[in-house]
Design a protein around this motif. Structure first.
Motif, PDB file in Angstrom:
ATOM      1  N   GLU A  30       0.794  -1.128   0.077  1.00 55.58           N
ATOM      2  CA  GLU A  30       0.079  -0.079   0.038  1.00 55.58           C
ATOM      3  C   GLU A  30       0.596   1.163   0.081  1.00 55.58           C
ATOM      4  OE1 GLU A  30      -2.780   0.122   3.177  1.00 55.58           O
ATOM      5  OE2 GLU A  30      -3.108  -2.135   3.126  1.00 55.58           O
ATOM      6  N   HIS A  31       1.933   1.209   0.882  1.00 54.82           N
ATOM      7  CA  HIS A  31       2.919   2.458   0.976  1.00 54.82           C
ATOM      8  C   HIS A  31       3.838   2.483  -0.396  1.00 54.82           C
ATOM      9  CE1 HIS A  31       1.438   3.229   4.873  1.00 54.82           C
ATOM     10  NE2 HIS A  31       1.608   2.175   5.378  1.00 54.82           N
ATOM     11  N   ASP A  33       3.533   1.394  -3.209  1.00 58.23           N
ATOM     12  CA  ASP A  33       2.876   1.662  -4.508  1.00 58.23           C
ATOM     13  C   ASP A  33       2.871   2.899  -4.959  1.00 58.23           C
ATOM     14  OD1 ASP A  33       2.292  -1.037  -5.094  1.00 58.23           O
ATOM     15  OD2 ASP A  33       0.344  -0.885  -4.851  1.00 58.23           O
ATOM     16  N   LYS A  34       2.880   3.924  -3.855  1.00 60.02           N
ATOM     17  CA  LYS A  34       2.884   5.499  -3.985  1.00 60.02           C
ATOM     18  C   LYS A  34       4.199   5.999  -4.307  1.00 60.02           C
ATOM     19  CE  LYS A  34      -0.308   6.067  -0.188  1.00 60.02           C
ATOM     20  NZ  LYS A  34      -0.683   6.055   1.216  1.00 60.02           N
ATOM     21  N   LEU A  35       5.258   5.189  -4.157  1.00 62.42           N
ATOM     22  CA  LEU A  35       6.773   5.443  -4.488  1.00 62.42           C
ATOM     23  C   LEU A  35       6.987   4.785  -5.833  1.00 62.42           C
ATOM     24  CD1 LEU A  35       8.564   5.415  -1.283  1.00 62.42           C
ATOM     25  CD2 LEU A  35       7.751   7.290  -2.274  1.00 62.42           C
ATOM     26  N   ASP A 109      11.354   9.068   2.482  1.00 60.80           N
ATOM     27  CA  ASP A 109       9.949   8.475   2.219  1.00 60.80           C
ATOM     28  C   ASP A 109      10.024   6.914   2.826  1.00 60.80           C
ATOM     29  OD1 ASP A 109       8.801  10.477   0.771  1.00 60.80           O
ATOM     30  OD2 ASP A 109      10.042   9.788  -1.045  1.00 60.80           O
TER      31      ASP A 109
END
Length: 150
Positions: A30-31, A33-35, A109
């Motif tokens: 979930e986290h 994927d944002k990167l 990040d």
């Protein structure tokens, strides 16, 4: 425990480890994927944050994988300008992996992700540290057993 209970799925250590690993990986996904990162890319970054410029073989050994299985991942990360591959000066068979500036910038990040995941576990930091130590001990014992059987 009755013999019939010993073979129930929920009583298996292997299933507890497998299903927990799957849940943890999904949480990271979930986290990450944002990167635009996969879990394997994340683990490679963690290794390079610890020691930049190490060989592909060292990364593979640390992850318990073969170099060949990581090569496509490393190439993809290079194409995304997160890292570069560099042939060894003394031995051109050696492939050193170095973070680019873009790769270095992912450190902050990644730190935020680690904190979010730790918080999501719902147990104290001390318990997480103890659990990690126990799992590391289990992994090392299993590795030794596997080596002894070869």
């Amino acid at each position: 425990m009755k013999d019939s209970d010993k073979i129930l799925l929920d009583n298996q250590l292997c299933f507890a480890l497998y299903s927990t690993s799957l849940a943890m990986t999904q949480l990271y996904k979930e986290h990450l994927d944002k990167l635009g990162l996969t879990y394997t890319q994340y683990t490679i970054l963690l290794i390079l944050f610890e020691k930049d410029g190490i060989t592909l073989k060292e990364i593979a050994d640390k992850l318990g994988q073969k170099s060949g299985s990581l090569t496509p991942v490393i190439k993809r990360m290079e194409a995304e300008e997160i890292l570069i591959r560099q042939r060894g000066v003394e031995d051109d068979r050696q492939l050193n992996i170095l973070l680019t500036e873009k790769g270095q910038k992912l450190r902050e990040d990644i730190l935020v992700i680690s904190e979010c995941v730790a918080e999501s576990c719902g147990i104290s930091v001390d318990k997480l540290i103890d659990l990690r130590s126990q799992l590391t001990e289990l992994r090392e014992n299993l590795k030794q057993k596997t080596l002894a059987q070869k």
